[in-house]
Motif scaffolding. Sequence first.
Motif, PDB file in Angstrom:
ATOM      1  N   UNK A  38     -49.711  60.718  -6.265  1.00  0.00           N
ATOM      2  CA  UNK A  38     -48.906  61.553  -5.369  1.00  0.00           C
ATOM      3  C   UNK A  38     -49.637  61.796  -4.049  1.00  0.00           C
ATOM      4  N   UNK A  39     -50.947  62.026  -4.114  1.00  0.00           N
ATOM      5  CA  UNK A  39     -51.733  62.208  -2.887  1.00  0.00           C
ATOM      6  C   UNK A  39     -51.736  60.935  -2.052  1.00  0.00           C
ATOM      7  N   UNK A  40     -51.762  59.781  -2.714  1.00  0.00           N
ATOM      8  CA  UNK A  40     -51.684  58.530  -1.962  1.00  0.00           C
ATOM      9  C   UNK A  40     -50.334  58.414  -1.258  1.00  0.00           C
ATOM     10  N   UNK A  41     -49.274  58.913  -1.906  1.00  0.00           N
ATOM     11  CA  UNK A  41     -47.969  58.928  -1.257  1.00  0.00           C
ATOM     12  C   UNK A  41     -47.977  59.761   0.019  1.00  0.00           C
ATOM     13  N   UNK A  42     -48.705  60.879  -0.003  1.00  0.00           N
ATOM     14  CA  UNK A  42     -48.845  61.704   1.198  1.00  0.00           C
ATOM     15  C   UNK A  42     -49.561  60.927   2.302  1.00  0.00           C
ATOM     16  N   UNK A  43     -50.633  60.205   1.922  1.00  0.00           N
ATOM     17  CA  UNK A  43     -51.373  59.407   2.912  1.00  0.00           C
ATOM     18  C   UNK A  43     -50.500  58.298   3.485  1.00  0.00           C
ATOM     19  N   UNK A  44     -49.690  57.662   2.627  1.00  0.00           N
ATOM     20  CA  UNK A  44     -48.792  56.614   3.097  1.00  0.00           C
ATOM     21  C   UNK A  44     -47.761  57.176   4.074  1.00  0.00           C
ATOM     22  N   UNK A  62     -42.320  59.145  -2.860  1.00  0.00           N
ATOM     23  CA  UNK A  62     -43.579  58.684  -3.459  1.00  0.00           C
ATOM     24  C   UNK A  62     -44.591  59.795  -3.678  1.00  0.00           C
ATOM     25  N   UNK A  63     -44.410  60.915  -3.019  1.00  0.00           N
ATOM     26  CA  UNK A  63     -45.295  62.053  -3.274  1.00  0.00           C
ATOM     27  C   UNK A  63     -44.591  63.150  -4.059  1.00  0.00           C
ATOM     28  N   UNK A  64     -43.278  62.989  -4.290  1.00  0.00           N
ATOM     29  CA  UNK A  64     -42.542  64.018  -5.008  1.00  0.00           C
ATOM     30  C   UNK A  64     -41.776  63.507  -6.204  1.00  0.00           C
ATOM     31  N   UNK A  65     -40.745  62.697  -5.971  1.00  0.00           N
ATOM     32  CA  UNK A  65     -39.855  62.276  -7.050  1.00  0.00           C
ATOM     33  C   UNK A  65     -40.542  61.368  -8.070  1.00  0.00           C
ATOM     34  N   UNK A  66     -41.234  60.339  -7.602  1.00  0.00           N
ATOM     35  CA  UNK A  66     -41.859  59.403  -8.540  1.00  0.00           C
ATOM     36  C   UNK A  66     -42.940  60.063  -9.394  1.00  0.00           C
ATOM     37  N   UNK A  67     -43.876  60.838  -8.819  1.00  0.00           N
ATOM     38  CA  UNK A  67     -44.855  61.521  -9.680  1.00  0.00           C
ATOM     39  C   UNK A  67     -44.207  62.459 -10.694  1.00  0.00           C
TER      40      UNK A  67
END
Length: 232
Positions: A38-44, A71-76
């Motif tokens: 999820x943190x990687x989604x934030x970076x992306x 990618x930082x919310x729904x998928x995680x």
Amino acid sequence: MTDSVYTQLLDLACGAFLLAAVVVLWLRQLSSIVEVFALQGVALAAVAALLGLHEDRLGLLAVAAGIGLLRAGALPRLMLRALTAGAPHRSHPHYEEDVSESRETRPLVNVAASLLSAALLTLLAYAVSRPLVELHPTPATRALPVGLAVVLIGFFTLVTRRRALAQVVGFLLLDNGITVTAFLAASGVPLIVELGVSFDVLLAVLVLQILTTRMRAAFGGTGIDDLRELRD
């Protein structure tokens, strides 16, 4: 935003993006792996937002917002639900935590070798992408090796983990690496393309949630090795 500030923030976002992929190889707790994803989604999302701000492209900012939500919310959230689906509730009188189900206990490659492999894959990514960077050296293209390194690390995670959820995280790391490479190489992708890819990824995770629930009901766990017991 000045060019120097843009370059520093882009390098910081790309560094966090690559670091998250490496940390996934270091962790064993599946819930922690999902949180790092999820943190990687934030970076992306930050990479896409910085490109949009630097180039004054509202469409790219919309893509960045969509990436952050998905990618930082729904998928995680979906992956955490898949991790706990079918497990007995803690308040149940016969509850007993299955440590093997909440951890990647037996990866094909141990943590030390995985981290060494990540370093080698990162060096390979920088060596392979050097000719591409030299064609048009900009702050974005100079970060291209990061995207390629995450693609390789994601594929490595996919083939060395035995838990279904850990393998899906590897697949999603690979997809994130491809996405950030597209952003850095071509200054983003059209909104409709990103939406189509994101819906495909979301569908794959939904299928995974159903699969893990069925595996836990049939085998009592989500180890991929259990599938070898299936016969025609």
